[in-house]
Write an enzyme that holds these catalytic residues in place. Structure first.
Site, PDB file in Angstrom:
ATOM      1  N   VAL A   1      48.516  41.144  53.107  1.00 42.84           N
ATOM      2  CA  VAL A   1      47.301  41.599  52.426  1.00 42.84           C
ATOM      3  C   VAL A   1      47.220  43.120  52.551  1.00 42.84           C
ATOM      4  O   VAL A   1      47.256  43.670  53.664  1.00 42.84           O
ATOM      5  CB  VAL A   1      46.053  40.940  53.045  1.00 42.84           C
ATOM      6  CG1 VAL A   1      44.789  41.472  52.361  1.00 42.84           C
ATOM      7  CG2 VAL A   1      46.130  39.416  52.911  1.00 42.84           C
ATOM      8  N   LYS A   2      47.116  43.770  51.398  1.00 42.83           N
ATOM      9  CA  LYS A   2      47.080  45.236  51.389  1.00 42.83           C
ATOM     10  C   LYS A   2      45.617  45.685  51.423  1.00 42.83           C
ATOM     11  O   LYS A   2      44.821  45.290  50.563  1.00 42.83           O
ATOM     12  CB  LYS A   2      47.741  45.731  50.112  1.00 42.83           C
ATOM     13  CG  LYS A   2      48.741  46.836  50.317  1.00 42.83           C
ATOM     14  CD  LYS A   2      49.495  47.067  49.042  1.00 42.83           C
ATOM     15  CE  LYS A   2      50.026  48.473  48.990  1.00 42.83           C
ATOM     16  NZ  LYS A   2      50.604  48.767  47.685  1.00 42.83           N
ATOM     17  N   ILE A   3      45.297  46.517  52.391  1.00 46.08           N
ATOM     18  CA  ILE A   3      43.912  46.964  52.586  1.00 46.08           C
ATOM     19  C   ILE A   3      43.889  48.484  52.695  1.00 46.08           C
ATOM     20  O   ILE A   3      44.714  49.063  53.408  1.00 46.08           O
ATOM     21  CB  ILE A   3      43.349  46.322  53.883  1.00 46.08           C
ATOM     22  CG1 ILE A   3      43.373  44.800  53.718  1.00 46.08           C
ATOM     23  CG2 ILE A   3      41.982  46.881  54.243  1.00 46.08           C
ATOM     24  CD1 ILE A   3      42.235  44.046  54.317  1.00 46.08           C
TER      25      ILE A   3
ATOM     26  N   ALA B   1      49.990  42.169  48.401  1.00 45.48           N
ATOM     27  CA  ALA B   1      48.995  42.030  47.327  1.00 45.48           C
ATOM     28  C   ALA B   1      47.704  42.674  47.823  1.00 45.48           C
ATOM     29  O   ALA B   1      47.265  42.404  48.946  1.00 45.48           O
ATOM     30  CB  ALA B   1      48.786  40.551  46.999  1.00 45.48           C
TER      31      ALA B   1
ATOM     32  N   THR C   1      52.886  45.585  45.617  1.00 44.83           N
ATOM     33  CA  THR C   1      52.184  45.771  44.347  1.00 44.83           C
ATOM     34  C   THR C   1      50.923  46.571  44.652  1.00 44.83           C
ATOM     35  O   THR C   1      50.555  46.735  45.820  1.00 44.83           O
ATOM     36  CB  THR C   1      51.787  44.420  43.721  1.00 44.83           C
ATOM     37  OG1 THR C   1      50.829  43.767  44.565  1.00 44.83           O
ATOM     38  CG2 THR C   1      52.984  43.507  43.531  1.00 44.83           C
TER      39      THR C   1
END
Ligand code: E4P
Length: 227
Positions: free
Chosen positions: A82-84, A56, A27
């Site tokens: 975790v999208k960074i 996310a 996402t």
């Protein structure tokens, strides 16, 4: 190659999950904003389906904020990545989260050097956006080839998640290179299933079958065929 859906629509995800070809979901803030729902509710609903990898994204741009949001998201479910974003702060946060065994998907990657850095700080996934490169006249797939060569040379465990896929040829080319994952919109994944010759062939088989006598009629729509 693992196939991911790039969407925050739970109904789209449920559909492909039922078909059995879905390995994960990515996402991003733009996709989530289209749904008009509470972010965490969407993410938890996707995870509850059993999808093993759900990315996310944080929206903080400083290290402390990224860490705070990263911890919050990782605590929602064990399937969370975790999208960074690929910035200096993002690299620093990724290094810290990776040390804590929180898996990071480094996003907004547009060069092979950025991908090299993502691997060095221990990202679980690197997300090069090939469609957005193509859009501005640069060959996105060339970037996937370069990253694959570099990761092979140094045996980095970071998985290449080909993002911003626009059509089935992108999926095919990424698979030929040996990319680990492709994430795509629902419409592209649907196209992977379909071929006009399959439809023509099936119609012909069914027409011919009408002339075949059978002992018992066991064919016909079942309870699931109304979907
Ligand atoms: C990947 O994780 C991104 O969400 C996505 O692939 C971006 O694609 P777009 O360029 O179609 O917005």
């Amino acid at each position: 190659m693992k196939l991911f859906l790039d969407t925050a629509s739970v109904s789209e995800i449920r559909r492909m999950w039922e078909v059995g070809i879905l390995d994960g979901v990515t996402t991003n803030p733009s996709l989530v904003s289209k749904e008009g729902r509470v972010f965490e509710d969407i993410i938890e609903e996707i995870c509850a389906l059993g999808v093993p990898s759900v990315s996310a994204e944080v929206v903080a741009t400083d290290v402390d904020g990224m860490l705070r949001e990263g911890h919050h998201l990782a605590a929602l479910h064990p399937s969370i990545y975790v999208k960074i974003p690929m910035t200096a702060a993002g690299l620093q946060a990724t290094k810290q989260l990776s040390r804590e065994k929180i898996r990071v998907n480094m996003t907004l990657v547009f060069s092979a050097n950025q991908a090299l850095l993502a691997a060095k700080v221990g990202a679980a996934y690197v997300s090069p956006f090939i469609g957005r490169l193509d859009d501005q006249g640069q060959d996105g797939m060339e970037l996937i080839r370069d990253i694959h060569t570099i990761y092979q040379a140094y045996k980095y465990p970071t998985e290449i998640l080909v993002a911003s896929i626009r059509h089935p040829i992108h999926v095919l080319e990424a698979a030929k290179i040996g990319a680990d994952i492709g994430t795509m919109p629902f419409a592209v994944m649907e196209k992977l299933v379909q071929h006009p010759l399959t439809d023509i062939g099936l119609a012909r088989f069914l027409k011919d079958w009408e002339k075949v006598p059978v002992r018992a009629k066991v064919t016909g729509p079942g309870p699931q065929s109304t979907r």
